[in-house]
Design an enzyme around this catalytic site. Sequence first.
Site, short mmCIF file in Angstrom:
data_model
loop_
_atom_site.label_atom_id
_atom_site.label_comp_id
_atom_site.label_asym_id
_atom_site.label_seq_id
_atom_site.Cartn_x
_atom_site.Cartn_y
_atom_site.Cartn_z
CE1 TYR A 142 26.64 -32.45 42.47
CE2 TYR A 142 25.68 -33.91 43.90
CZ TYR A 142 25.97 -33.39 42.38
OH TYR A 142 25.11 -33.79 41.34
CE LYS A 188 35.36 -39.67 30.16
NZ LYS A 188 34.74 -40.44 29.29
CG ASP A 220 31.98 -42.11 28.38
OD1 ASP A 220 32.48 -42.93 29.14
OD2 ASP A 220 32.69 -41.93 27.34
#
Length: 361
Positions: A142, A188, A220
Amino acid sequence: MKTFTIAVLPGDGIGPEVIAQAVRVLEAVGERFEIRFVFESWPIGAAGVAAANDPLPSATRDAVIQSDAVLLGAVGDPRLDNAPRALRPETGLLGLRKLLGAFANLRPVAVHPALVSASPLKADRLQGVDLLVVRELTGGLYYGEPRGRKQKEAVNTLTYTAAEIERVARVAFDAARGRRGLVTSVDKANVLEVSQLWRDTVTEIAREYPDVRLEHCYVDTAAMRLVADPASLDVVLTENMFGDILSDEAAVLVGSLGLLPSASLGPGPGLFEPVHGSAPPLAGRDVANPVGAIATAAMLLRHGLKLPDAAGAIDDAIAAALDAGARTQDLVRPGESSIGTAEMGTRIVELVLAAALEGLS
């Protein structure tokens, strides 16, 4: 009598309606605990663009820096979806977080027993669910540079430094010490070098907290655990975009995004806002759920002003209202009756004041 200045940024859509109820509840708390709140209202988001052609006007900037805490509604207006980035309501929100240095976003998610039926998950899966998402708020995609878009190509850069990770990790570990002593760090790391730095840095910080257990989890897998085994989670620590997505997913556990509060903390005044967005289709209809905004006011008292008893009075009043069957439109099934935004606020105000009278009897 203690006096606190609260910068109120109602924002867009349903923001003004739900924040009005949060202010009413804070006024009731002030009456009960002899605290004086000075509320000063300022525009942000689309309201800022309308007032000053700026989603974070200079007057708003000055006011929030001088306040004791900031209470924000929501930003967003579909009429500005195609506006230049400088005029997008979300640009004002990102600028506000950066201005305040609010690097740690706290999003508690606890299932109220009276609302188990409001969740699409089975009741046995919701037993004991009480987790806290700690989201890093001022780094990642962001805010990364370079960024930009051409007609057929766009780029956003994911960047974190060890120092940014260390400071938010300490917030998570400190929180875990007062809860069940477990931090689940989400990344991740099997794909991203940034996540490998995240994992290594969090592991280093964990050595300072031998009384807190650390586990690492791919994003995930974390998304799956949130719905398959949410009670196994205590404090969920993650980076900006992952935290944004996971905390919104967690709303399904409690039955409505309209119930969830948040606090964004850093070296400056704290920023407190309900998790939900501006929901323009609901604006002006007296149907939005103000509980998230009212619970956000409790977080403002607890984390921003260090008034835990006053915060607890709000939490107790919310629980009592829900136990008594108060439900806004988002919490009822077809054919069931609901109450409006203002009526839910009224009931919680009455319960805050009634508890004060009981204490005197």
